[in-house]
Each structure stands twice: as C-alpha cells, then as structure tokens.
Design a protein around this motif. Structure first.
Motif, short mmCIF file in Angstrom:
data_model
loop_
_atom_site.label_atom_id
_atom_site.label_comp_id
_atom_site.label_asym_id
_atom_site.label_seq_id
_atom_site.Cartn_x
_atom_site.Cartn_y
_atom_site.Cartn_z
N GLU A 192 -6.83 -8.56 1.62
CA GLU A 192 -5.43 -7.17 0.85
C GLU A 192 -4.34 -7.97 1.43
OE1 GLU A 192 -6.83 -3.08 1.13
OE2 GLU A 192 -5.37 -3.31 1.26
N HIS B 219 -2.70 -4.16 -5.24
CA HIS B 219 -3.44 -3.04 -5.77
C HIS B 219 -4.78 -4.06 -4.82
CE1 HIS B 219 -5.86 -0.36 -7.87
NE2 HIS B 219 -6.74 -1.37 -8.31
N HIS B 220 -5.18 -2.30 -4.48
CA HIS B 220 -7.06 -3.04 -3.02
C HIS B 220 -8.04 -3.16 -4.19
CE1 HIS B 220 -5.47 1.04 -3.37
NE2 HIS B 220 -6.46 1.28 -2.97
N ASP C 285 -1.44 -0.47 -12.33
CA ASP C 285 -1.66 -1.21 -12.50
C ASP C 285 -2.12 -3.16 -13.25
OD1 ASP C 285 -4.09 0.89 -10.65
OD2 ASP C 285 -2.14 -0.15 -10.11
N ARG D 246 0.92 -1.33 -0.39
CA ARG D 246 0.36 -0.07 0.22
C ARG D 246 0.81 1.26 -0.25
NH1 ARG D 246 -5.43 -0.57 0.89
NH2 ARG D 246 -5.47 1.80 0.50
N LYS E 27 -9.24 0.13 -11.07
CA LYS E 27 -7.46 1.14 -10.98
C LYS E 27 -7.33 1.88 -10.64
CE LYS E 27 -6.67 -1.33 -14.98
NZ LYS E 27 -6.65 -1.97 -16.99
N ASN F 254 3.57 -5.27 -6.19
CA ASN F 254 2.06 -4.80 -5.64
C ASN F 254 1.33 -5.11 -5.31
OD1 ASN F 254 1.47 -1.26 -4.37
ND2 ASN F 254 0.39 -2.20 -7.31
N LEU G 139 -8.49 -6.60 -9.79
CA LEU G 139 -7.97 -6.35 -11.28
C LEU G 139 -8.82 -6.92 -12.34
CD1 LEU G 139 -4.15 -5.75 -11.33
CD2 LEU G 139 -6.80 -3.96 -11.08
#
Ligand SMILES: Nc1nc2c(c(=O)[nH]1)N[C@@H](CN(C=O)c1ccc(C(=O)N[C@@H](CCC(=O)O)C(=O)O)cc1)CN2
Length: 291
Positions: free
Chosen positions: A264, A199-200, A235, A178, A207, A197, A203
C-alpha cells in the motif's frame, strides 16, 4: 503551488491531451524552439481506439526573458487551434497536499517521511482525520492536525469543514491515506481529479471496507493495493498504480493485512509522486501514466 528557483535555466513540464492528427509533436516542438525551449524529456501516446493523443514534455528555457506567464500566453492560441487540454508548470513546483487518514497510520507515516527527505515533490499543509489516534504522527513532523469526526448526522458538516480546509490551505491534491469514510457525490465533484485514494486490494477484486478478510475467505495467493482517483462510485475511479505481493495458505487474515501494508505504501507514494510530477493524464475512466 509553490515554485522554486535554482540558478540553472528554468525547467517546465507541458502536458497535452487532444484529438489525434498528424503533426502535433511537430507543432509542440516548433513552439518550444520559437520560445527558446530545449527538450529534456518527451513522451507521447496515441490512443487509436479513442482517437486521442497524449503528450508530456519536460524542457528548459534558455532565455531568462521567457517567463512561465509568457509561455502560457503564447501557447494558448496554439492549443486552441488543436483543441488541446493542456497544463504548463515549473518542473520543480510542489503540490500542496492535504492527507486524510482514519486509524491505520502506515501510509501517512510513509508519505510524511518521504516528503521530509525530499523524495516527494509535495508540501503537506495539514493532516485531517476522523479519529485522534494519529495526531502524534503529524505533530512529530510539525504538521497541523485537524480532527474532523464523522457520523451519519455530522457528515455534511464534516465534509463542509474538509472543503473549507482545501480552499483556505490552497490545496492542490487530497490524498486518502486509508481514510475509511465514503465521500459524498458533492464532495467528489468539488474535488474532481484532485483526490487520490489507496485501496487495500488489487482492484477490481475485493472492493469495500474489508478487502483482506474477503481475500482470506477466497484463499488468494496474491494480495495487493491500488491507487486511484476518487469518484462518487466507490473503488471505481481511474487507476494510477497497482502492485501485488505473494502470500499463501499459511497466513491468517491479520497476516495478510501485514503483508499488504508495504505494498500500500509503495503504491500510494508512487501514485502521488507521478501525479505531482504531472505524469498522469486522465483518459476517460482510465489513465495514461508517463513514468
Ligand atoms: N466517494 C468515494 N469515497 C471514498 C472512496 C472512493 O473510492 N470513493 N474510497 C474510500 C476508501 N475505501 C476503500 O479504499 C473505503 C473506505 C470506506 C468504506 C466503507 O464502507 N466505510 C463505511 C464506514 C467504515 C468505518 O467507519 O470504518 C461507511 O462509510 O459507511 C469502503 C471503502 C474512501 N472514500
């Protein structure tokens, strides 16, 4: 990368990516037999669309005279003959992992705890943040904390400092837990394949910097998280792991944030463990994961 000894026959992991042809498994198995190897676990995948073969072999070596250096030297011509991209590491090697974070500490906290109880095959030489809010968390685990603020004007210098830390700390893997700054193309190139990474969102949906607000506005019934390799295209990097959790109309955007936190943490820790166990192989903009 730190290699440890345990008195048992040493164990190694060999990963291979090469153009597909008959006999690759036979070639690898023969090499191991001729070098005192005993296969403990083997997985392979044939991407027939790309005509590319992927393999991961976990094996032990019964002859103490067969060192990792001797194995690598002996395998190099075998690999060249089949145009293989390959890696050979001690199975208990630990990846030196630099963690980047901004203000949200749940993923950092989870990684620090899992590492401290030996649930992740990594070492964490330092934590870097563009804010000071989470310094206490790193300090509570006796891990050095570096505050590297980022503004539009200071970004090149901040990224140079980050890269200098990667080199001076002999970092194998950078984890964006994060970290809410977009890395430049140059930094992505310098970190190519060594940065993961979280990404929350699930995907390719939602994004950008505020995926939970986007999810709330869309009225979704599931929220999720995606761990991916970092590329210059925001992303868009190759996905390593994803997961979701069910939500419903009664939750506010803030409650969606709360629902997504655990997802996450779980997704990122799985992706880091699999990368550190050399279970993830790149396949163009996709991945092959031998879980
Ligand atoms: N080159 C890349 N850098 C980063 C990626 C990536 O995929 N490629 N992922 C992000 C993480 N991230 C979403 O997962 C993300 C982070 C930040 C932003 C964003 O728009 N940031 C704004 C500043 C926001 C702030 O200060 O709070 C910006 O940089 O202008 C979008 C997505 C990490 N880096």
């Amino acid at each position: 990368m730190t290699e440890t000894t345990s008195g048992r026959p040493p164990e190694y992991v060999l990963t291979i990516v090469c153009p597909d042809r008959p006999g690759i498994v036979f070639t690898v198995a023969s090499f191991l037999v001729h070098n005192s190897g005993n296969i403990l676990e083997s997985q392979q995948f044939d991407d027939r669309l790309e005509d590319r073969f992927f393999m991961r072999v976990h094996f032990q070596v019964l002859d103490p005279a067969v060192t990792v250096e001797r194995l690598r030297a002996a395998f190099a011509p075998v690999a060249q003959a089949s145009a293989m991209e390959w890696q050979l590491w001690a199975a208990d090697a630990r990846y030196r992992t630099l963690i980047l974070v901004s203000k949200e500490g749940h993923c950092l906290n989870d990684l620090l705890y899992r590492q401290s109880i030996g649930a992740l095959p990594i070492e964490i030489p330092a934590v870097v943040s563009n804010h000071t809010a989470l310094e206490h968390l790193a300090t509570s685990y006796d891990i050095p904390f570096h505050h590297v603020p980022v503004t539009a004007d200071t970004k090149p210098a901040a990224e140079a400092e980050l890269l200098s830390l990667v080199e001076s700390l002999r970092v194998d893997l950078v984890v964006l837990a994060r970290y809410m700054q977009v890395l430049s193309d140059d930094l992505c190139r310098a970190l190519g394949g060594r940065a993961i990474n979280i990404h929350h969102s699930f995907l390719p949906s939602f994004k950008g910097a505020k995926p939970y607000q986007q999810a709330f506005d869309r009225g979704v019934k599931l929220v999720g998280a995606t761990a991916h390799y970092v590329t210059a295209d925001l992303d868009e990097g190759p996905i390593i792991e994803q997961d979701v959790t069910r939500v419903d109309h009664s939750l506010t955007a803030r409650q969606l944030v709360a629902a997504g936190r655990d997802v996450e943490c779980q997704v990122l820790s799985r992706a880091v463990r699999w990368h550190a166990e050399t279970r993830v192989l790149r396949n163009g903009n996709r991945t092959v994961v031998f879980r």
